[in-house]
Write a protein that holds these residues in place. Structure first.
Motif, PDB file in Angstrom:
ATOM      1  N   PHE A   1       0.818  -1.190   0.000  1.00 45.39           N
ATOM      2  CA  PHE A   1       0.000   0.000   0.000  1.00 45.39           C
ATOM      3  C   PHE A   1       0.864   1.256   0.000  1.00 45.39           C
ATOM      4  O   PHE A   1       0.449   2.295  -0.497  1.00 45.39           O
ATOM      5  CB  PHE A   1      -0.936   0.018   1.196  1.00 45.39           C
ATOM      6  N   GLY A   2       2.032   1.163   0.587  1.00 43.91           N
ATOM      7  CA  GLY A   2       2.909   2.322   0.675  1.00 43.91           C
ATOM      8  C   GLY A   2       3.321   2.875  -0.670  1.00 43.91           C
ATOM      9  O   GLY A   2       3.506   4.070  -0.822  1.00 43.91           O
ATOM     10  N   MET A   3       3.446   2.031  -1.670  1.00 45.50           N
ATOM     11  CA  MET A   3       3.840   2.484  -3.007  1.00 45.50           C
ATOM     12  C   MET A   3       2.702   3.203  -3.729  1.00 45.50           C
ATOM     13  O   MET A   3       2.931   3.962  -4.648  1.00 45.50           O
ATOM     14  CB  MET A   3       4.315   1.302  -3.849  1.00 45.50           C
ATOM     15  N   PHE A   4       1.459   2.951  -3.328  1.00 43.31           N
ATOM     16  CA  PHE A   4       0.299   3.530  -3.992  1.00 43.31           C
ATOM     17  C   PHE A   4      -0.355   4.642  -3.183  1.00 43.31           C
ATOM     18  O   PHE A   4      -1.317   5.246  -3.638  1.00 43.31           O
ATOM     19  CB  PHE A   4      -0.741   2.439  -4.282  1.00 43.31           C
ATOM     20  N   ALA A   5       0.136   4.914  -1.998  1.00 38.45           N
ATOM     21  CA  ALA A   5      -0.472   5.927  -1.128  1.00 38.45           C
ATOM     22  C   ALA A   5      -0.132   7.335  -1.613  1.00 38.45           C
ATOM     23  O   ALA A   5       0.917   7.558  -2.221  1.00 38.45           O
ATOM     24  CB  ALA A   5       0.014   5.741   0.304  1.00 38.45           C
ATOM     25  N   ASP A   6      -1.031   8.279  -1.320  1.00 37.58           N
ATOM     26  CA  ASP A   6      -0.736   9.673  -1.641  1.00 37.58           C
ATOM     27  C   ASP A   6       0.178  10.243  -0.553  1.00 37.58           C
ATOM     28  O   ASP A   6       0.647   9.517   0.322  1.00 37.58           O
ATOM     29  CB  ASP A   6      -2.032  10.480  -1.821  1.00 37.58           C
ATOM     30  N   ASP A   7       0.432  11.529  -0.600  1.00 33.48           N
ATOM     31  CA  ASP A   7       1.398  12.146   0.313  1.00 33.48           C
ATOM     32  C   ASP A   7       0.933  12.181   1.768  1.00 33.48           C
ATOM     33  O   ASP A   7       1.728  12.481   2.656  1.00 33.48           O
ATOM     34  CB  ASP A   7       1.740  13.562  -0.154  1.00 33.48           C
ATOM     35  N   ASP A   8      -0.336  11.889   2.022  1.00 30.16           N
ATOM     36  CA  ASP A   8      -0.842  11.822   3.390  1.00 30.16           C
ATOM     37  C   ASP A   8      -1.088  10.386   3.850  1.00 30.16           C
ATOM     38  O   ASP A   8      -1.585  10.162   4.948  1.00 30.16           O
ATOM     39  CB  ASP A   8      -2.126  12.639   3.524  1.00 30.16           C
ATOM     40  N   GLY A   9      -0.804   9.400   2.996  1.00 25.60           N
ATOM     41  CA  GLY A   9      -0.942   8.002   3.376  1.00 25.60           C
ATOM     42  C   GLY A   9      -2.270   7.367   3.029  1.00 25.60           C
ATOM     43  O   GLY A   9      -2.575   6.276   3.495  1.00 25.60           O
ATOM     44  N   PHE A  10      -3.086   8.004   2.209  1.00 23.80           N
ATOM     45  CA  PHE A  10      -4.395   7.472   1.837  1.00 23.80           C
ATOM     46  C   PHE A  10      -4.296   6.638   0.563  1.00 23.80           C
ATOM     47  O   PHE A  10      -3.586   7.008  -0.378  1.00 23.80           O
ATOM     48  CB  PHE A  10      -5.399   8.609   1.619  1.00 23.80           C
ATOM     49  N   VAL A  11      -5.023   5.528   0.550  1.00 18.54           N
ATOM     50  CA  VAL A  11      -5.067   4.629  -0.607  1.00 18.54           C
ATOM     51  C   VAL A  11      -6.525   4.461  -1.004  1.00 18.54           C
ATOM     52  O   VAL A  11      -7.362   4.082  -0.187  1.00 18.54           O
ATOM     53  CB  VAL A  11      -4.451   3.254  -0.272  1.00 18.54           C
ATOM     54  N   ASN A  12      -6.823   4.717  -2.275  1.00 20.58           N
ATOM     55  CA  ASN A  12      -8.197   4.716  -2.755  1.00 20.58           C
ATOM     56  C   ASN A  12      -8.754   3.318  -2.990  1.00 20.58           C
ATOM     57  O   ASN A  12      -9.848   3.009  -2.565  1.00 20.58           O
ATOM     58  CB  ASN A  12      -8.301   5.531  -4.039  1.00 20.58           C
TER      59      ASN A  12
END
Length: 97
Positions: A1-12
């Motif tokens: 998930f870390g590779m796909f998270a935005d700059d605040d740590g959210f994954v859609n």
């Protein structure tokens, strides 16, 4: 998930990512049970320790588009996300009859 998270740590779309990497639902349940992620009702997740483990320079930072979800979180003393309990808030506008 870390590779796909935005700059605040959210994954859609975590389930889509799980299919791509061959992970099972049990793998996500382990992350949830160990409180490494926080899942919202619409399926968006946030990585709990994102802010304490990642630093993004201010000139490269792009705020998350999940502001409604971010407003339901707070940062604790360890700079980790914590879900605010908003279920107990009562509507004080309605008058008793």
């Amino acid at each position: 998930f870390g590779m796909f998270a935005d700059d605040d740590g959210f994954v859609n779309a975590p389930k889509s990512i799980m299919r791509q990497v061959g992970a099972s639902l049990d793998d996500m349940n382990v992350l949830l049970a160990k409180k490494y992620i926080i899942i919202f009702e619409d399926g968006v997740i946030v990585i709990k320790h994102w802010k304490s483990q990642n630093y993004i320079q201010k000139d490269r930072y792009k705020p998350t588009k999940y502001l409604k979800h971010k407003n339901r979180l707070m940062l604790d003393e360890n700079n980790s996300y914590k879900l605010l309990d908003t279920e107990c808030i009562q509507d004080v506008y309605k008058m008793d009859t």
